[in-house]
Design a protein around this motif. Sequence first.
Motif, short mmCIF file in Angstrom:
data_model
loop_
_atom_site.label_atom_id
_atom_site.label_comp_id
_atom_site.label_asym_id
_atom_site.label_seq_id
_atom_site.Cartn_x
_atom_site.Cartn_y
_atom_site.Cartn_z
N TYR A 158 0.83 -1.21 0.00
CA TYR A 158 0.00 0.00 0.00
C TYR A 158 0.86 1.25 0.00
N LEU A 159 2.04 1.18 0.62
CA LEU A 159 2.96 2.30 0.57
C LEU A 159 3.40 2.57 -0.86
N TYR A 160 3.75 1.50 -1.60
CA TYR A 160 4.12 1.67 -3.00
C TYR A 160 2.96 2.24 -3.80
N GLN A 161 1.74 1.75 -3.53
CA GLN A 161 0.58 2.26 -4.26
C GLN A 161 0.35 3.73 -3.96
N GLU A 162 0.53 4.12 -2.70
CA GLU A 162 0.37 5.53 -2.34
C GLU A 162 1.43 6.38 -3.03
N ARG A 163 2.64 5.84 -3.17
CA ARG A 163 3.66 6.59 -3.90
C ARG A 163 3.26 6.78 -5.36
N ASP A 164 2.66 5.74 -5.94
CA ASP A 164 2.19 5.88 -7.32
C ASP A 164 1.11 6.96 -7.42
N TYR A 165 0.18 6.95 -6.46
CA TYR A 165 -0.85 7.98 -6.45
C TYR A 165 -0.24 9.37 -6.31
N GLN A 166 0.74 9.49 -5.43
CA GLN A 166 1.38 10.78 -5.24
C GLN A 166 2.06 11.25 -6.52
N GLU A 167 2.71 10.32 -7.22
CA GLU A 167 3.37 10.69 -8.47
C GLU A 167 2.36 11.12 -9.52
N VAL A 168 1.24 10.38 -9.59
CA VAL A 168 0.22 10.75 -10.56
C VAL A 168 -0.37 12.11 -10.23
N ARG A 169 -0.65 12.33 -8.93
CA ARG A 169 -1.20 13.63 -8.55
C ARG A 169 -0.21 14.76 -8.83
N ALA A 170 1.09 14.49 -8.61
CA ALA A 170 2.09 15.51 -8.90
C ALA A 170 2.14 15.83 -10.40
N LEU A 171 2.04 14.77 -11.23
CA LEU A 171 2.05 15.00 -12.68
C LEU A 171 0.81 15.78 -13.11
N GLN A 172 -0.34 15.45 -12.53
CA GLN A 172 -1.55 16.18 -12.89
C GLN A 172 -1.46 17.63 -12.45
N ALA A 173 -0.91 17.86 -11.24
CA ALA A 173 -0.75 19.24 -10.79
C ALA A 173 0.20 20.01 -11.68
N ALA A 174 1.29 19.35 -12.13
CA ALA A 174 2.23 20.01 -13.02
C ALA A 174 1.58 20.33 -14.37
N ASP A 175 0.79 19.37 -14.88
CA ASP A 175 0.10 19.63 -16.16
C ASP A 175 -0.88 20.78 -16.03
N GLU A 176 -1.61 20.82 -14.93
CA GLU A 176 -2.55 21.92 -14.73
C GLU A 176 -1.83 23.26 -14.62
N GLU A 177 -0.68 23.25 -13.94
CA GLU A 177 0.09 24.50 -13.83
C GLU A 177 0.61 24.93 -15.20
N ARG A 178 1.03 23.96 -16.02
CA ARG A 178 1.49 24.32 -17.37
C ARG A 178 0.34 24.91 -18.20
N ARG A 179 -0.84 24.30 -18.06
CA ARG A 179 -1.98 24.84 -18.80
C ARG A 179 -2.32 26.25 -18.32
N ARG A 180 -2.22 26.49 -17.02
CA ARG A 180 -2.50 27.83 -16.50
C ARG A 180 -1.48 28.83 -17.02
N ILE A 181 -0.20 28.44 -17.02
CA ILE A 181 0.84 29.33 -17.53
C ILE A 181 0.65 29.59 -19.02
N ALA A 182 0.26 28.53 -19.75
CA ALA A 182 0.03 28.72 -21.20
C ALA A 182 -1.10 29.71 -21.45
N ARG A 183 -2.14 29.63 -20.63
CA ARG A 183 -3.23 30.60 -20.78
C ARG A 183 -2.75 32.02 -20.48
N GLU A 184 -1.90 32.15 -19.44
CA GLU A 184 -1.38 33.47 -19.11
C GLU A 184 -0.50 34.02 -20.23
N VAL A 185 0.34 33.15 -20.79
CA VAL A 185 1.20 33.59 -21.90
C VAL A 185 0.34 34.03 -23.08
N HIS A 186 -0.70 33.25 -23.35
CA HIS A 186 -1.59 33.60 -24.46
C HIS A 186 -2.24 34.96 -24.21
N ASP A 187 -2.70 35.17 -22.98
CA ASP A 187 -3.35 36.45 -22.69
C ASP A 187 -2.37 37.60 -22.78
#
Length: 444
Positions: free
Chosen positions: A198-227
């Motif tokens: 379960y510790l390994y599974q939680e690490r996988d979840y954490q990695e996925v959540r980190a990737l999703q947060a990074a993707d969302e931040e990139r999308r936010r920055i892209a919108r700001e650059v566009h504006d």
Amino acid sequence: MNVTSATPEAVGQALQELREWLHEAGVRSRRFVRNPVREYRRWVEESGFDYPVSMVVLVDVVLYTFSTIAFAQRVAAGYFPGSLALAALLIVYLTGPPCVVFNLPPRPVLLASLTMAGVALFLMQPVPLDVAPLILIVVTGEVAAITRTSVSTIIGLGMVAEIMFFGYVGHIDGLTWFTLGILFGWFTGQLLNYQRRYLYQERDYQEVRALQAADEERRRIAREVHDVIAHSLSITLLHVTAARHALQTDRDVDEAVDALADAERLGRQAMADIRRTVGLLGARSATAPEPGLNDIDDLVSDFLRAGVEVDYRIEGDRSAVTAGVGLALYRICQESLANVAKHAPGERARLRIRLRPKYIDITVTNTLAAGANQRTGNGMGISGMRQRVAPLAGRFTAGPDHDGWRVHARIPMTGSAPCPVNAVEDHLQAILDSMNHKTPQEGT
């Protein structure tokens, strides 16, 4: 003809591997004598089971205590101490610190076999209130905590069979309680094993959540650059148009200068905003091909041109190295040589890559100036190299070596792991799909 010609080469390779193993065992023995705590901790960390060192030490202390008491019971009962009891004691002792000296990983089958053999020798000399069966209970829990359920179940049944046999011949009192004890030990080990998974599974979840947060931040920055770009370019073009109109129609130079000054001010402000925003961006993936084994030559050349003295040699057939293994080798060389340039400027590095039929050895060593502080090896670079080797079923070590620093990795030539990388990727993709299903996606 092929068998005859291959036999001397195979024998020579086996002897070479034996010499290397004996040399490594001698080096580890000297290190263990100088600092047993550090070597034992390193061995536990390299095992990859993610259990605290204190827990592993506690299990070894309990095993040594029970085996010593069992030996003392037989000495007190009048058995000759140099016979079966002494042999049993030495066999059980082999499951502890000697594994550190000989660099033996905690293999469940080997651990169970040594323990069952030692306990069998103990039980061949029965004594009242015997504690020898308690060793089986402890090892059953230890095996269940580090291996698959199917393997630990078979080992547990084998230990129950051993207890029942010696109970049948009358060498054990309290057969029922010892059998229940083995069951309890197996159950406890399973709980620890599930917790680790379960510790390994939680690490996988954490990695996925980190990737999703990074993707969302990139999308936010892209919108700001566009504006920023859309706004600044629109206003700048309006000012440039006004300046052109003032010069063409009214011949009003002052108005044109004012318009161009405003355009320049907005352009500079927009450029500053864009630089600040784009600075937060990072490339998610590279479009260029991933580097491999053949790129290590150019990598070493770059360090040589930068002034790092590198003694580099590669031996063996490069064609058998897969892309995944080649990438891991390249990253290990890259990080190790970068650490040399960063932590030991002016010192000499030695890089050796040996491509053998079954595995690959890569060793990077460097000298350190007298009085230099040896880094502990707990940085992100060391952790990253270890994480690259682990999915390939390899072994990785990094730490002080005499008067310098040594990084060593041994990777199977096929790079196959007990849990395939594709299965891990499928598991992560399934986690992503499930999380995307639960979380509404933002519209664009």
